[in-house]
Design a protein around this motif. Structure first.
Motif, PDB file in Angstrom:
ATOM      1  N   THR A 140      -4.181   1.518  -2.570  1.00 45.81           N
ATOM      2  CA  THR A 140      -3.694   0.767  -3.349  1.00 45.81           C
ATOM      3  C   THR A 140      -2.625   0.491  -4.773  1.00 45.81           C
ATOM      4  O   THR A 140      -2.124   1.438  -5.035  1.00 45.81           O
ATOM      5  CB  THR A 140      -4.395  -0.593  -4.295  1.00 45.81           C
ATOM      6  N   ILE A 200       0.921  -0.948  -0.398  1.00 49.76           N
ATOM      7  CA  ILE A 200       0.124  -0.583   0.303  1.00 49.76           C
ATOM      8  C   ILE A 200       0.836   1.412  -0.036  1.00 49.76           C
ATOM      9  O   ILE A 200       1.515   0.922   0.668  1.00 49.76           O
ATOM     10  CB  ILE A 200      -0.929   0.299   1.334  1.00 49.76           C
ATOM     11  N   ASP A 253      -3.894   4.303  -9.087  1.00 47.34           N
ATOM     12  CA  ASP A 253      -3.549   3.622  -7.604  1.00 47.34           C
ATOM     13  C   ASP A 253      -4.822   4.394  -7.321  1.00 47.34           C
ATOM     14  O   ASP A 253      -5.746   5.275  -7.576  1.00 47.34           O
ATOM     15  CB  ASP A 253      -3.158   4.876  -7.276  1.00 47.34           C
ATOM     16  N   ALA A 300      -6.712  -1.596   4.421  1.00 44.21           N
ATOM     17  CA  ALA A 300      -4.967  -1.391   4.960  1.00 44.21           C
ATOM     18  C   ALA A 300      -4.658  -2.241   5.639  1.00 44.21           C
ATOM     19  O   ALA A 300      -4.006  -2.930   5.306  1.00 44.21           O
ATOM     20  CB  ALA A 300      -4.930  -0.145   5.035  1.00 44.21           C
ATOM     21  N   LEU A 321      -4.839  -6.065   4.468  1.00 41.33           N
ATOM     22  CA  LEU A 321      -4.354  -6.774   3.370  1.00 41.33           C
ATOM     23  C   LEU A 321      -2.508  -6.706   4.159  1.00 41.33           C
ATOM     24  O   LEU A 321      -1.981  -7.287   4.032  1.00 41.33           O
ATOM     25  CB  LEU A 321      -3.647  -5.593   2.394  1.00 41.33           C
TER      26      LEU A 321
END
Length: 298
Positions: A155, A109, A163, A171, A174
């Motif tokens: 991302t 990220i 992006d 986030a 992830l």
């Protein structure tokens, strides 16, 4: 005017990847030589014309900021001379525009921090009253200063894609909640220190994008480049006025030209290939980048 480098082509080191601006070369198993070309991307499309001197200027600015931000989080610099890992014939491509850095595992990220409402954040706020899930007060104008800096992750897109803004919760899904929290807190701290300093030099840093990786021990490490006009929105304080897009030191000058550019009589669709930048736009862009560095380091 320095000789422009559109693309480096070192043969003594394996090429790991070619980004929008930089080429990364492997130096053994644990280091990377990052070479900043003079390419310019706008709307995630690489322009066909280089901006002479841009790569060297961005490298100087990134090194300046890495030094200013010491003590908050480790960074990827090794402190070694980039010229020490290339052949004599390749030095001209590397000198002044390269960093020899630690090889890290990049986080997936982008750590975006916004201190002002601008760009995609302004567009999202108009629609939802929030940015990346962060609720903001009603009645804010374009370019207004936010009550406090906010963390608005995105991302990382593949080359040529855009992006995508995500929420903190996305986030955390992830990279894990603990790491996402550390990333948010450190990113805001980095932004605040940089923004406070820049203001003393007459520059507003409206927003910026940091990239991080983990080393072999799992240490969170600041990487790539930091706080250059390629990854930040720089506004001269004397012409700042909320309610419209302030003049800027970043590549907004190119974006504004591209917004009115036509291809075959039609507005450019923001897909490759980009329309050719006129010489005066190239020269003015180079001047903007140079102004930003001079002002920051005066």
């Amino acid at each position: 005017m320095p000789q422009a480098l559109l693309q480096s082509s070192l043969t003594s080191l394996p090429l790991l990847g070619r980004g929008k601006v930089r080429e990364n070369y492997a130096v053994g198993e644990d280091r990377i030589l990052m070479v900043a070309s003079d390419r310019l991307s706008a709307f995630d499309v690489i322009m066909g014309e280089p901006i002479p001197g841009k790569g060297a200027l961005l490298t100087r600015m990134a090194l300046f900021w890495f030094d200013k931000l010491q003590g908050i989080v480790p960074n990827h610099l090794t402190g070694e001379d980039p010229l020490s890992v290339v052949t004599a014939a390749e030095r001209e491509q590397v000198e002044g525009r390269s960093m020899l850095v630690k090889r890290l595992s990049p986080l997936p990220i982008e750590a975006v921090v916004r201190g002002y409402l601008a760009g995609s954040g302004w567009a999202e706020y108009q629609h939802s009253g929030s940015v990346c899930g962060v609720a903001l007060p009603a009645g804010l104008r374009n370019a207004d200063k936010l009550p406090a800096p906010i963390f608005t992750p995105a991302t990382k897109a593949e080359m040529g894609d855009h992006d995508e803004n995500i929420s903190f919760e996305q986030a955390a899904a992830l990279i894990g909640s603990d790491l996402a929290t550390r990333l948010r807190d450190i990113s805001i701290q980095l932004y605040q220190r940089a923004a406070d300093f820049a203001l003393t030099q007459g520059i507003i840093i409206a927003d910026t994008k940091f990239e991080f990786g983990l080393d072999a021990d799992g240490t969170l490490t600041l990487m790539d480049e930091v706080l250059t006009p390629d990854s930040s929105r720089y506004w001269p304080v004397e012409s700042y006025a909320p309610g419209s897009n302030p003049p800027s030191y970043d590549k907004q000058f190119v974006r504004d030209w591209l917004e009115q550019a036509t291809v075959d009589g039609l507005p450019w669709g923001k897909t490759a290939p980009a329309p050719a930048l006129p010489p005066e736009v190239v020269a003015r862009t180079a001047q903007k980048y140079e102004e930003a560095l001079q002002r920051l380091t005066a």
